[in-house]
Design a protein around this motif. Sequence first.
Motif, PDB file in Angstrom:
ATOM      1  N   CYS A   1      21.351   7.463 -47.187  1.00  0.00           N
ATOM      2  CA  CYS A   1      20.015   7.743 -46.649  1.00  0.00           C
ATOM      3  C   CYS A   1      19.861   9.244 -46.436  1.00  0.00           C
ATOM      4  O   CYS A   1      20.803  10.017 -46.645  1.00  0.00           O
ATOM      5  N   LEU A   2      18.698   9.646 -46.000  1.00  0.00           N
ATOM      6  CA  LEU A   2      18.416  11.074 -45.828  1.00  0.00           C
ATOM      7  C   LEU A   2      19.338  11.729 -44.807  1.00  0.00           C
ATOM      8  O   LEU A   2      19.829  12.840 -45.030  1.00  0.00           O
ATOM      9  N   CYS A   3      19.598  11.075 -43.684  1.00  0.00           N
ATOM     10  CA  CYS A   3      20.443  11.693 -42.649  1.00  0.00           C
ATOM     11  C   CYS A   3      21.922  11.535 -42.949  1.00  0.00           C
ATOM     12  O   CYS A   3      22.755  12.154 -42.285  1.00  0.00           O
ATOM     13  N   GLY A   4      22.253  10.705 -43.915  1.00  0.00           N
ATOM     14  CA  GLY A   4      23.654  10.525 -44.286  1.00  0.00           C
ATOM     15  C   GLY A   4      24.398   9.515 -43.436  1.00  0.00           C
ATOM     16  O   GLY A   4      25.581   9.263 -43.661  1.00  0.00           O
ATOM     17  N   GLY A   5      23.706   8.938 -42.455  1.00  0.00           N
ATOM     18  CA  GLY A   5      24.365   7.977 -41.579  1.00  0.00           C
ATOM     19  C   GLY A   5      24.718   6.680 -42.282  1.00  0.00           C
ATOM     20  O   GLY A   5      25.716   6.035 -41.955  1.00  0.00           O
TER      21      GLY A   5
ATOM     22  N   CYS B   1      16.648   3.184 -42.909  1.00  0.00           N
ATOM     23  CA  CYS B   1      17.463   3.791 -41.851  1.00  0.00           C
ATOM     24  C   CYS B   1      16.605   4.013 -40.625  1.00  0.00           C
ATOM     25  O   CYS B   1      15.542   4.631 -40.717  1.00  0.00           O
TER      26      CYS B   1
ATOM     27  N   VAL C   1      17.171   5.939 -38.234  1.00  0.00           N
ATOM     28  CA  VAL C   1      17.219   7.333 -37.793  1.00  0.00           C
ATOM     29  C   VAL C   1      16.283   8.193 -38.632  1.00  0.00           C
ATOM     30  O   VAL C   1      15.442   8.910 -38.114  1.00  0.00           O
ATOM     31  N   CYS C   2      16.399   8.117 -39.963  1.00  0.00           N
ATOM     32  CA  CYS C   2      15.657   9.029 -40.838  1.00  0.00           C
ATOM     33  C   CYS C   2      14.538   8.338 -41.623  1.00  0.00           C
ATOM     34  O   CYS C   2      13.726   9.009 -42.249  1.00  0.00           O
TER      35      CYS C   2
HETATM   36 ZN   LIG Z   1      19.431   7.910 -42.226  1.00  0.00          ZN
END
Ligand SMILES: [Zn+2]
Length: 134
Positions: free
Chosen positions: A7-11, A73, A75-76
């Motif tokens: 995902c964008l945040c890498g989580g 995600c 988060v992001c």
């Molecule tokens: Zn993310």
Amino acid sequence: MSFRGSCLCGGIRYEVDGFLGNAVNCHCSMCRKATGAAFRTRVAVTTAAFRWTAGEELLSRYESSPGETRSFCRVCGATLPTFFRDHPEQLGLPLGTLDDDPGVRAVAHVFVGSKAPWFEITDSLPQLAEVKLK
Ligand SMILES: [Zn+2]
Ligand SMILES: [Zn+2]
């Protein structure tokens, strides 16, 4: 050969071992809303070939139509696979979250009847009204 995505945040990270067919550019209104883009490029994947490698607990899910659950995600907001209640053996993978070149290329535009008026298709790929899951 397997392919990695995140995902964008890498989580959230995942791996997929391969694809069931070619990718399509989906212009349906739900894909546009979910991605914020003119279309969502996706490919069908065998559920058994897909695995989360990090951050599965960060997933949120939204049932955008009966039996069709999109994940993202929390988060992001990155768009992640779509799960199908009536076809649990497959999922729909948005190529935009891949980190590796999947090899496959988009071969058609689908749901072009719902296409955004502000986007013009300028390539020569077939334009289909609908598409089967696979
Ligand atoms: Zn993310
Ligand atoms: Zn769509």
